[in-house]
Scaffold this motif. Structure first.
Motif, short mmCIF file in Angstrom:
data_model
loop_
_atom_site.label_atom_id
_atom_site.label_comp_id
_atom_site.label_asym_id
_atom_site.label_seq_id
_atom_site.Cartn_x
_atom_site.Cartn_y
_atom_site.Cartn_z
N LEU A 165 0.83 -1.20 0.00
CA LEU A 165 0.00 0.00 0.00
C LEU A 165 0.87 1.26 0.00
N ALA A 166 1.97 1.21 0.77
CA ALA A 166 2.88 2.35 0.80
C ALA A 166 3.52 2.56 -0.57
N ALA A 167 3.96 1.48 -1.20
CA ALA A 167 4.58 1.57 -2.52
C ALA A 167 3.59 2.11 -3.56
N GLY A 168 2.31 1.83 -3.33
CA GLY A 168 1.28 2.30 -4.24
C GLY A 168 0.85 3.73 -3.98
N GLY A 169 1.47 4.39 -3.00
CA GLY A 169 1.16 5.78 -2.73
C GLY A 169 -0.14 6.01 -1.98
N LYS A 170 -0.63 5.00 -1.31
CA LYS A 170 -1.90 5.13 -0.59
C LYS A 170 -1.76 6.11 0.58
N THR A 171 -2.79 6.90 0.80
CA THR A 171 -2.80 7.84 1.92
C THR A 171 -3.20 7.12 3.19
N THR A 172 -3.03 7.79 4.34
CA THR A 172 -3.43 7.18 5.61
C THR A 172 -4.94 6.96 5.65
N GLU A 173 -5.70 7.84 4.99
CA GLU A 173 -7.15 7.65 4.94
C GLU A 173 -7.51 6.38 4.17
N GLU A 174 -6.80 6.16 3.07
CA GLU A 174 -7.06 4.95 2.26
C GLU A 174 -6.64 3.69 3.01
N VAL A 175 -5.52 3.77 3.71
CA VAL A 175 -5.06 2.62 4.49
C VAL A 175 -6.02 2.35 5.63
N SER A 176 -6.53 3.40 6.27
CA SER A 176 -7.50 3.22 7.35
C SER A 176 -8.74 2.51 6.83
N ALA A 177 -9.21 2.94 5.68
CA ALA A 177 -10.39 2.30 5.09
C ALA A 177 -10.13 0.84 4.77
N TRP A 178 -8.93 0.56 4.28
CA TRP A 178 -8.55 -0.82 3.95
C TRP A 178 -8.55 -1.70 5.20
N LEU A 179 -8.01 -1.17 6.30
CA LEU A 179 -7.97 -1.91 7.55
C LEU A 179 -9.37 -2.15 8.11
N LYS A 180 -10.20 -1.11 8.03
CA LYS A 180 -11.58 -1.26 8.50
C LYS A 180 -12.30 -2.34 7.71
N GLY A 181 -12.03 -2.41 6.41
CA GLY A 181 -12.67 -3.42 5.58
C GLY A 181 -12.27 -4.82 5.96
N PHE A 225 2.42 2.19 9.92
CA PHE A 225 2.40 2.78 8.58
C PHE A 225 2.63 4.27 8.78
N LEU A 226 3.77 4.77 8.33
CA LEU A 226 4.17 6.16 8.59
C LEU A 226 4.27 6.92 7.28
N ARG A 227 3.56 8.02 7.19
CA ARG A 227 3.52 8.82 5.96
C ARG A 227 4.01 10.23 6.24
N ILE A 228 4.85 10.75 5.33
CA ILE A 228 5.29 12.14 5.43
C ILE A 228 4.25 12.99 4.72
N ASN A 229 3.43 13.63 5.48
CA ASN A 229 2.40 14.48 4.91
C ASN A 229 3.03 15.71 4.24
N SER A 230 4.00 16.29 4.93
CA SER A 230 4.76 17.42 4.39
C SER A 230 6.04 17.57 5.19
N SER A 231 6.96 18.34 4.66
CA SER A 231 8.21 18.60 5.38
C SER A 231 8.82 19.90 4.87
N GLN A 232 9.74 20.43 5.65
CA GLN A 232 10.44 21.63 5.24
C GLN A 232 11.90 21.55 5.62
N GLN A 233 12.75 22.11 4.80
CA GLN A 233 14.17 22.10 5.06
C GLN A 233 14.49 23.04 6.22
N ALA A 234 15.35 22.58 7.13
CA ALA A 234 15.77 23.40 8.26
C ALA A 234 17.22 23.05 8.61
N PRO A 235 18.14 23.30 7.70
CA PRO A 235 19.53 22.89 7.91
C PRO A 235 20.20 23.62 9.07
N ILE A 236 21.19 22.95 9.64
CA ILE A 236 22.02 23.54 10.70
C ILE A 236 23.44 23.58 10.20
#
Length: 303
Positions: A165-181, A225-236
């Motif tokens: 599911l992760a390789a297929g680009g499924k969102t957490t909402e889609e994975v949740s629905a799959w688990l509920k099913g 199942f961990l999804r990066i919803n968004s991210s931002q660069q913050a170099p040090i």
């Protein structure tokens, strides 16, 4: 961050804890310092005691100053309480005796470990720079992640299905629905985490991912199942990171030295567990091949 010390808003009992055992029993300190600054009844308070409190508080200058006068007043208050406690024979109370003994044990153990680690060499500039270069995910390529997760109990073949599911680009909402099913119980959540707030084992998996991508992490009793919803660069920059890296490497070296010494002491000392702890000790000898504890802790932090 500079550590400051103030007594302006410190309660009597909080200060008493900060003073520790060293402030108790003024007579025991008379041989160490004869610079008596106050007498409370027949008990003396010395400059040595004030300086010791200031040192424990992390002040750069432990001389008698305006701050020293504040400490003296707290020591006087403490001695008054000690006098009354002794008069009431609280010093003979089993609970008080036990707490004093526990504090003595802690002080002695800490002193010994400080003796062991005091001779350790500091990290070299080369070691510090090398750590910076080897961990771009923490520094040069540091990111702040907005993460979404789904946690499910460990089940046969479930991790592989979630990876698909992760390789297929499924969102957490889609994975949740799959688990509920499939009537699979799960919990979900989201959190914002900087790179350094994520255990290195997890970060190694998460860092290469782009926004919108997911990973599946397996732990002892759960799959995430961990999804990066968004991210931002913050170099040090290297200059910014070097002091923190030096402190980290020093602490790591200290921890390793203490662990090694305690392991040696355990190997050379007969230790016998009694009663119910004998059974617990036997169970603790069972070797573990699972290295997912840190992952579990990291995932738990996202809840």
């Amino acid at each position: 961050m500079t550590r400051t010390f103030t007594l302006a808003h410190t309660s009597f009992f909080a200060v008493t804890l900060a003073l520790g055992l060293a402030a108790c029993g003024s007579k025991d300190n008379q041989g160490v310092s004869t610079q008596v600054v106050a007498k409370v009844g027949s008990e003396e308070i010395s400059v040595h005691q004030i300086n010791q409190v200031l040192r424990h508080a992390g002040t750069a200058n432990a001389s008698v100053s305006a701050m020293g006068h504040e400490v003296l007043e707290k020591l006087i208050d403490q001695q008054l309480a000690i006098n009354e406690a002794t008069e009431s024979k609280l010093n003979r109370s089993p609970q008080v005796v036990a707490e004093i003994e526990a504090a003595r044990r802690e002080v002695l153990a800490k002193a010994y470990m400080q003796q062991i680690t005091s001779s350790l060499t500091k990290p070299t500039p080369e070691e510090i720079k090398s750590y910076y270069v080897k961990h771009p995910e923490l520094f040069a390529e540091r990111r702040i992640f907005n993460l979404q997760e789904i946690i499910v109990p460990t089940m046969p073949n479930l991790a592989q299905q979630l990876r698909s599911l992760a390789a297929g680009g499924k969102t957490t909402e889609e994975v949740s629905a799959w688990l509920k099913g499939k009537d699979i119980a799960f919990s979900s959540g989201s959190a914002s985490r900087t790179a350094e707030q994520i255990p290195l084992e997890m970060l190694a998996t998460i860092h290469p991912l782009k926004d919108g991508q997911s990973a599946v992490l397996e732990a002892t009793q759960a799959i995430t199942f961990l999804r990066i919803n968004s991210s931002q660069q913050a170099p040090i920059t290297e200059a910014e990171a070097l002091p923190s890296i030096e402190k980290f490497l020093s602490n790591q070296r200290t921890g390793e030295a203490m662990t090694a010494k305690l392991k040696e002491l355990r190997a050379n000392t007969k230790i016998t567990y009694m009663g119910e702890f004998a059974k617990a000790e036997s169970a603790s000898r069972t070797p573990s091949t699972d290295n997912s504890n840190n992952i579990e802790k990291g995932v738990a932090g996202l809840k």
